[in-house]
Scaffold this motif. Structure first.
Motif, short mmCIF file in Angstrom:
data_model
loop_
_atom_site.label_atom_id
_atom_site.label_comp_id
_atom_site.label_asym_id
_atom_site.label_seq_id
_atom_site.Cartn_x
_atom_site.Cartn_y
_atom_site.Cartn_z
N ASN A 276 0.81 -1.23 0.00
CA ASN A 276 0.00 0.00 0.00
C ASN A 276 0.84 1.28 0.00
N LEU A 277 2.14 1.14 -0.15
CA LEU A 277 3.02 2.30 -0.10
C LEU A 277 3.09 2.98 -1.47
N TYR A 336 1.23 10.73 2.17
CA TYR A 336 1.39 9.43 2.84
C TYR A 336 2.45 9.52 3.93
N ARG A 337 3.59 10.13 3.60
CA ARG A 337 4.67 10.22 4.58
C ARG A 337 4.28 11.14 5.75
N LYS A 338 3.55 12.19 5.44
CA LYS A 338 3.09 13.08 6.51
C LYS A 338 2.13 12.35 7.43
N GLN A 339 1.23 11.57 6.84
CA GLN A 339 0.25 10.83 7.62
C GLN A 339 0.90 9.79 8.51
N HIS A 340 1.99 9.15 8.00
CA HIS A 340 2.62 8.06 8.74
C HIS A 340 3.88 8.50 9.49
N ASP A 342 6.72 9.61 8.38
CA ASP A 342 7.99 9.22 7.78
C ASP A 342 8.72 10.46 7.26
N ASN A 347 13.30 7.39 2.87
CA ASN A 347 12.11 6.54 2.95
C ASN A 347 12.34 5.38 3.91
N LEU A 349 10.08 3.85 5.72
CA LEU A 349 8.98 2.89 5.75
C LEU A 349 9.11 1.79 4.69
#
Length: 451
Positions: A276-277, A336-340, A342, A347, A349
């Motif tokens: 899902n990345l 995505y990175r902001k949400q998780h 990261d 990278n 994750l």
């Protein structure tokens, strides 16, 4: 030509211990590594892509450190004249020389001999890659995602090269920075195009990252546009550095080295933990490259299946569409990175299996022993296919690989008949399209596909 040069901005001083580590092995080991990488940097733009030939052509070349109280200098003897203008070494090449020295000393002292970094674990390798990039000041935490890694061959046609410049130009207009393997061809074109796009937008802090490794640097000497160069210890860590710093990846036409990069990336993206990345991947080239990407896509489908084919988008002859697709993809990556939580600049994750990190030495026995069959997860098959193409690259351009072929003959590549047939067709197409060597050079295969 002979000269003495001093560093500017970094590595102005070395300790006595660092100098001793370099010169204690003056006839092998660390010094020979530094000498061969330095010669490759000085040979920029020569059109030579053979590590063995480069070392033999400049047998009298020598480089040493002059240690003084006020700092260091490099004493260079019998260097290629192309590195100089009116008797003065080109500034960019001078910077690259000190980058080589910085990385070789740091990797030897702070990575390979560091008891706190375990290179036998996936976490340890990822941490090592991070430390090397951080030491080279390639990781910039205050920059919003904009790093586009561009892969492609050093031996491409003039039309394909012009296309890479157009793509780079439209990326530059959108504020994207460029990272490549730092050599000629598809590694230089996007940077060259981006310089014009950045200039038009009055962007003055443009970043052109070049990531290389000792075995390949002679074939892909850093081009003059690279303003941040880093030398990784081996091809696996070089590839990990690419995928960790990238916010999107563009693949242009290329040969065995480009196929290796594609398989490395797809193998990582096929790992269940990365399902899902978001990771934008675009294959692109001019209209004349449509058949090339059709062959690549067909090979991926025959070996790794439709799931792997779904990991990339093919865009033919439309540089603007490529740039827009990259821009949209990077917005998704940022969210995505902001949400998780990261980092934007590295990278963390991304899951990278140990099979993609362990250095592969392309000996004749290792090449024959590769597990090239479908009775394994797709991401592990990708890892072994990557190793096969890595061996072909070594036999084509790396000093050690070329000497092994001269001594023992062709590498033999064995496996399932369907995979071998697909690989034979793809490699044969690279040969016919002169993608294995620079134009004007006759290619003699270093491999034999056993069907």
């Amino acid at each position: 030509m002979d000269t003495q040069i001093a560093p500017e901005g970094h590595l102005e001083v070395l300790s006595k211990a660092e100098v001793a580590r370099l010169w204690d092995t003056s006839h092998g080991g660390l010094y020979q590594l530094f000498r061969s990488c330095a010669l490759a940097v000085l040979n920029c733009g020569s059109g030579l892509d053979d590590g063995k030939e480069l070392l033999e052509r400049y047998k009298d070349f020598d480089i040493s450190i002059v240690q003084r109280e006020r700092g260091i200098k490099l004493d260079v003897k019998a260097a290629p004249a192309s590195a100089f203008v009116d008797g003065v070494m080109i500034k960019g090449i001078q910077e690259h020389l000190f980058a080589v020295l910085r990385d070789i000393l740091f990797i030897d002292g702070e990575i390979l001999k560091n008891q706190h970094i375990d290179l036998e674990t996936t976490e340890g390798v990822t941490d090592a890659v991070f430390h090397i990039l951080r030491n080279a000041k390639l990781l910039q935490p205050q920059i919003s995602p904009n790093m586009v890694v561009c892969w492609g061959g050093h031996s491409i046609s003039g039309h394909e090269y012009d296309y890479t410049k157009l793509v780079g130009y439209h990326l530059g207009l959108r504020g994207m920075d460029i990272c490549t393997g730092c050599g000629p061809g598809a590694m230089k074109g996007p940077m060259k195009g981006a310089t014009i796009g950045h200039a038009k937008q009055r962007i003055t802090n443009s970043r052109y990252l070049g990531i290389s490794e000792p075995g390949i640097i002679a074939a892909e000497a850093p081009n003059p546009i690279v303003n941040d160069l880093v030398i990784m210890p081996d091809i696996e860590k070089r590839l990990e550095a690419f995928v960790r710093v990238a916010h999107a990846i563009i693949v242009f036409p290329g040969g065995a080295g480009t196929a290796e990069e594609i398989l490395y990336l797809l193998g990582i993206l096929l790992h269940p933990d990365n399902a899902n990345l978001p990771y934008p991947v675009i294959f692109t080239g001019p209209a004349s490259a449509a058949d090339y990407f059709k062959q690549i896509d067909q090979f991926i489908g025959q070996t790794l299946g439709s799931e792997a084919q779904a990991k990339y988008t093919i865009i033919i002859d439309d540089p603007v569409a490529v740039a827009k697709e990259v821009q949209a993809g990077i917005k998704t990556v940022r969210a995505y990175r902001k949400q998780h939580g990261d980092a934007y600049y590295y990278n963390w994750l991304l899951k990278i299996d140990r099979e993609f990190q362990h250095p592969f030495v392309p000996t004749h026995d290792n090449m024959r022993g590769l597990a090239l069959h479908k009775n394994q997860p797709a991401h592990l098959l990708a890892a072994n296919l990557r190793r096969a193409f890595s061996g072909v690259v070594a036999g084509n351009v790396k000093d050690q690989g070329i000497r092994a072929i001269e001594q023992y003959g062709h590498f033999e590549i064995c496996g399932d008949s369907e995979i071998m047939q697909a690989m034979d067709v793809l490699l044969d197409s690279f040969v016919k399209q002169t993608r294995m060597k620079l134009p004007g050079k006759t290619y003699i295969p270093c491999y034999k596909v056993i069907k």
